[in-house]
Design a protein around this motif. Structure first.
Motif, PDB file in Angstrom:
ATOM      1  N   GLY A  70       0.807  -1.207   0.000  1.00  0.00           N
ATOM      2  CA  GLY A  70       0.000   0.000   0.000  1.00  0.00           C
ATOM      3  C   GLY A  70       0.845   1.263   0.000  1.00  0.00           C
ATOM      4  N   GLU A  71       0.192   2.385  -0.274  1.00  0.00           N
ATOM      5  CA  GLU A  71       0.920   3.640  -0.395  1.00  0.00           C
ATOM      6  C   GLU A  71       1.559   4.115   0.903  1.00  0.00           C
ATOM      7  OE1 GLU A  71       0.520   8.149  -2.273  1.00  0.00           O
ATOM      8  OE2 GLU A  71      -1.226   6.811  -2.280  1.00  0.00           O
ATOM      9  N   PRO A  72       0.886   4.012   2.075  1.00  0.00           N
ATOM     10  CA  PRO A  72       1.526   4.512   3.312  1.00  0.00           C
ATOM     11  C   PRO A  72       2.881   3.867   3.594  1.00  0.00           C
ATOM     12  CG  PRO A  72      -0.813   4.191   3.680  1.00  0.00           C
ATOM     13  CD  PRO A  72      -0.509   3.591   2.332  1.00  0.00           C
ATOM     14  N   ASP A  73       2.971   2.541   3.439  1.00  0.00           N
ATOM     15  CA  ASP A  73       4.248   1.870   3.678  1.00  0.00           C
ATOM     16  C   ASP A  73       5.275   2.273   2.623  1.00  0.00           C
ATOM     17  OD1 ASP A  73       3.307   0.643   5.899  1.00  0.00           O
ATOM     18  OD2 ASP A  73       3.292  -1.394   5.082  1.00  0.00           O
ATOM     19  N   PHE A  74       4.811   2.462   1.385  1.00  0.00           N
ATOM     20  CA  PHE A  74       5.735   2.917   0.337  1.00  0.00           C
ATOM     21  C   PHE A  74       6.307   4.277   0.704  1.00  0.00           C
ATOM     22  CE2 PHE A  74       6.361   5.674  -3.356  1.00  0.00           C
ATOM     23  CZ  PHE A  74       7.390   5.001  -3.988  1.00  0.00           C
ATOM     24  N   ARG A  75       5.465   5.206   1.162  1.00  0.00           N
ATOM     25  CA  ARG A  75       5.927   6.551   1.502  1.00  0.00           C
ATOM     26  C   ARG A  75       6.929   6.517   2.655  1.00  0.00           C
ATOM     27  NH1 ARG A  75       5.197   8.773  -3.139  1.00  0.00           N
ATOM     28  NH2 ARG A  75       3.046   8.689  -3.818  1.00  0.00           N
ATOM     29  N   ASP A  76       6.719   5.625   3.598  1.00  0.00           N
ATOM     30  CA  ASP A  76       7.649   5.520   4.718  1.00  0.00           C
ATOM     31  C   ASP A  76       9.019   5.052   4.225  1.00  0.00           C
ATOM     32  OD1 ASP A  76       8.209   5.507   7.636  1.00  0.00           O
ATOM     33  OD2 ASP A  76       8.456   3.355   7.322  1.00  0.00           O
ATOM     34  N   GLY A  77       9.024   4.050   3.356  1.00  0.00           N
ATOM     35  CA  GLY A  77      10.286   3.582   2.798  1.00  0.00           C
ATOM     36  C   GLY A  77      10.932   4.638   1.921  1.00  0.00           C
TER      37      GLY A  77
END
Length: 203
Positions: A70-77
């Protein structure tokens, strides 16, 4: 992925030395990668694409990361990778379209680099990205409308960049390279109390 610049002829780099990383921000299709590579070559510094570095770190493509986490985990990485890249010697860093929207990422860029928004009309962006794979945020019944919505949402954040350069359909890559360097030099001149991004060398 880090790309080393091709050798440049004496004086071809415009007699500048990059002292501070230039981070290119903006929507997909703005030219961050294609133009960024040419700016890096002109200045004789590495070009780095943050999306490529994220894929290397994750061992997955961007669409696969979106689909799996999902996008939230992508943004964190993405935030962690960009923060790491900003600790490297000065380079030209192209970021994904959503990176500059995140407040912490934006703060890291502000502290360690000079940000340049490559601003383009939605129709120009659409003509450049339509039909091209690897754009998970455009996976929608009406991708052009989605692109327009993304532009409306993100433009106010991109406008917080240190420098804005218009990416127009009639501008060649070399012309865009000139525009970016000239705009950064104007920014340096207008912020004399701050560390400059480009050092002008003796001819």
């Amino acid at each position: 992925m880090i790309e080393r610049p091709r050798p440049v002829a004496d004086g071809e780099n415009g007699n500048y030395r990059l002292l501070r990383t230039i981070v290119l921000v903006g929507l997909m299709g703005a030219g961050k990668t294609s133009v960024g590579k040419r700016v890096a070559a002109r200045l004789g510094v590495p070009f780095i694409d943050s999306d490529s570095e994220i894929e290397i770190a994750a061992g997955m493509t961007i669409p696969e990361i979106f689909a799996s986490y999902g996008e939230p985990d992508f943004r964190d990485g993405e935030r962690k990778v960009i923060a790491r890249l900003l600790t490297r010697p000065p380079c030209i860093l192209a970021t994904g379209g959503g990176a500059f929207i995140e407040a912490q990422t934006r703060a890291e860029i502000k502290e360690h680099a000079t940000s340049v928004w490559l601003r383009a009309e939605v129709e120009t962006l659409w003509q450049r990205v339509r039909g091209k794979p690897g754009r998970p945020l455009l996976d929608a019944p009406n991708p052009r409308a989605k692109l327009e919505a993304l532009n409306d949402l993100r433009a106010p954040f991109y406008a917080l960049a240190d420098v804005t350069v218009d990416s127009t359909r009639d501008a060649s890559h070399e012309k865009m390279t000139d525009r970016i360097i000239e705009a950064v030099l104007r920014h340096d001149a207008g912020h004399a109390g701050q560390a400059p991004t480009l050092e002008v060398l003796e001819k």
